[in-house]
Design a protein around this motif. Structure first.
Motif, short mmCIF file in Angstrom:
data_model
loop_
_atom_site.label_atom_id
_atom_site.label_comp_id
_atom_site.label_asym_id
_atom_site.label_seq_id
_atom_site.Cartn_x
_atom_site.Cartn_y
_atom_site.Cartn_z
N LYS A 37 0.80 -1.22 0.00
CA LYS A 37 0.00 0.00 0.00
C LYS A 37 0.84 1.28 0.00
O LYS A 37 0.31 2.34 -0.24
N HIS A 38 2.16 1.20 0.28
CA HIS A 38 2.99 2.40 0.29
C HIS A 38 3.84 2.42 -0.98
O HIS A 38 4.59 1.51 -1.25
N SER A 39 3.76 3.48 -1.74
CA SER A 39 4.51 3.54 -2.98
C SER A 39 5.93 4.04 -2.77
O SER A 39 6.84 3.69 -3.52
N GLU A 40 6.17 4.88 -1.73
CA GLU A 40 7.50 5.42 -1.51
C GLU A 40 8.39 4.37 -0.85
O GLU A 40 7.93 3.40 -0.29
N GLN A 41 9.70 4.64 -0.93
CA GLN A 41 10.67 3.72 -0.35
C GLN A 41 10.53 3.66 1.17
O GLN A 41 10.29 4.67 1.84
N SER A 42 10.69 2.46 1.71
CA SER A 42 10.71 2.28 3.16
C SER A 42 12.10 2.63 3.68
O SER A 42 13.08 2.62 2.95
N ALA A 43 12.16 2.92 4.97
CA ALA A 43 13.46 3.12 5.61
C ALA A 43 14.17 1.79 5.79
O ALA A 43 15.39 1.70 5.75
N VAL A 44 13.38 0.71 6.00
CA VAL A 44 13.97 -0.59 6.29
C VAL A 44 12.98 -1.70 5.93
O VAL A 44 11.77 -1.52 6.04
N THR A 45 13.53 -2.81 5.49
CA THR A 45 12.75 -4.03 5.26
C THR A 45 13.18 -5.07 6.27
O THR A 45 14.37 -5.21 6.56
N VAL A 46 12.22 -5.81 6.81
CA VAL A 46 12.52 -6.92 7.72
C VAL A 46 12.06 -8.21 7.06
O VAL A 46 10.89 -8.37 6.73
N LEU A 47 13.00 -9.14 6.86
CA LEU A 47 12.68 -10.48 6.35
C LEU A 47 12.70 -11.46 7.50
O LEU A 47 13.72 -11.59 8.19
N GLY A 48 11.59 -12.14 7.71
CA GLY A 48 11.48 -13.10 8.81
C GLY A 48 10.65 -12.53 9.93
O GLY A 48 11.05 -11.55 10.57
N LEU A 49 9.47 -13.14 10.15
CA LEU A 49 8.55 -12.61 11.16
C LEU A 49 8.22 -13.65 12.22
O LEU A 49 7.07 -13.83 12.62
N GLY A 50 9.27 -14.35 12.67
CA GLY A 50 9.14 -15.14 13.89
C GLY A 50 9.05 -14.16 15.06
O GLY A 50 8.98 -12.94 14.87
N PRO A 51 9.08 -14.65 16.29
CA PRO A 51 8.97 -13.76 17.45
C PRO A 51 9.99 -12.62 17.44
O PRO A 51 9.66 -11.47 17.72
N MET A 52 11.25 -12.94 17.11
CA MET A 52 12.27 -11.89 17.10
C MET A 52 12.08 -10.95 15.92
O MET A 52 12.21 -9.72 16.06
N GLY A 53 11.78 -11.49 14.75
CA GLY A 53 11.57 -10.63 13.59
C GLY A 53 10.42 -9.67 13.79
O GLY A 53 10.49 -8.49 13.42
N ARG A 54 9.34 -10.16 14.41
CA ARG A 54 8.21 -9.28 14.69
C ARG A 54 8.60 -8.19 15.69
O ARG A 54 8.16 -7.04 15.58
N ALA A 55 9.43 -8.56 16.66
CA ALA A 55 9.90 -7.56 17.63
C ALA A 55 10.74 -6.49 16.95
O ALA A 55 10.62 -5.30 17.24
#
Length: 295
Positions: A3-21
């Motif tokens: 839904k966001h067209s502009e660049q993100s500041a950061v991407t997170v790959l992996g959404l286990g408990p630590m990734g979600r944190a």
């Protein structure tokens, strides 16, 4: 993308408990964050908080100049990053890999990244998920200092302390392995102690305060032993390893009298006896580090 067209500041790959944190801490700091997980559906809460949920790993890494990876091991990292379309999207961008594995695997992945024009930093998280985004979090990093300086402002959104350990890419993983060795050896010893205590009618709750007292003795000992190992002094004044092997034997005998596996302590006792057999009986316990290093 999502839904966001502009660049993100950061991407997170992996959404286990630590990734979600990690992703939650970035969002909490007001950073535009893109997230992706191999198993769909884990991004729902983060997307509700404002994260951009990417449909593919390629889409996710293309969304930001910085990608933070936190997966179960480097096999999982390889399965995600080494796909042709993902590697192509990462070219010229930076990956900070906070996945735990061995120093050798970190070096292999860094070589692959360099061959594909990907800027790579390795790292490790030394505290549990509950600390992420708070002053109690501890992160260590290794790799090119230029990359680290450039992305440190974003990484600091994760809270706590961040230490760059040097440009050799395997150093963060080396620290991680060594420190986890301390942790899991201690935890195994504590679990064994609880089993022995229970066999003698002492409950875990009764033992715990005294075990915590033992734990408080360790920090200064760690420093003293480190000085001995660095200097090669191995001082045994006041507590030679002949004394240590005696108490270890008591633990083995008490354990086995109750049918409790004493394999871990038998292994430790065996190393101490090997040191004594080599003429080091008057030395301190620090001598064990040198004996273990011999091939």
């Amino acid at each position: 993308m999502s839904k966001h067209s502009e660049q993100s500041a950061v991407t997170v790959l992996g959404l286990g408990p630590m990734g979600r944190a990690l992703a939650g801490a970035f969002l909490g700091a007001g950073l535009r964050t893109t997230v992706w997980n191999r198993t769909p559906g884990r991004d729902a809460e983060l997307v509700e908080r404002g994260a951009a949920g990417a449909r593919t790993a390629r889409e996710a890494v293309a969304a930001s100049e910085l990608t933070v990876v936190c997966l179960v091991n480097y096999d999982a990292v390889d399965a995600v990053l080494r796909r042709e379309e993902v590697a192509a999207a990462l070219k010229g961008r930076t990956v900070v890999n906070l996945t735990a594995d061995t120093p050798g695997r970190a070096r292999e992945l860094a070589d692959w990244a360099a061959a594909h024009g990907i800027r790579y930093l390795d790292g490790a998280i030394m505290t549990p998920t509950t600390t992420i985004g708070t002053p109690a979090a501890v992160f260590i990093h290794s790799g090119p200092a230029e990359f680290y300086r450039e992305h440190r402002p974003v990484l600091e959104a994760l809270g706590g302390t961040h230490t760059h350990l040097g440009e050799e890419i395997g150093r963060a993983a080396a620290y991680d392995i060594a420190l986890l060795d301390v942790f899991w050896t201690a935890m195994t010893g504590y679990a064994h102690a609880l089993a022995v205590a229970r066999a003698e009618g002492v409950t875990a709750r009764e033992l715990a305060p005294f075990a915590q007292g033992i734990g408080e003795i360790l920090p200064p000992l760690f420093g003293e032993i480190a000085e001995d190992v660095e200097s090669g002094g191995f001082s045994g004044e006041g507590n030679p390893i002949t004394s240590a092997v005696s108490s270890m034997a008591h633990i083995v005998h008490a354990s086995e009298a109750h049918g409790i596996d004493a394999g871990v302590m038998r292994a430790a006792e065996g190393v101490v006896r090997r040191a004594i057999a080599r003429g080091h009986g008057a030395d301190g316990f620090s001598r064990i580090a040198e004996v273990l290093s011999r091939r």
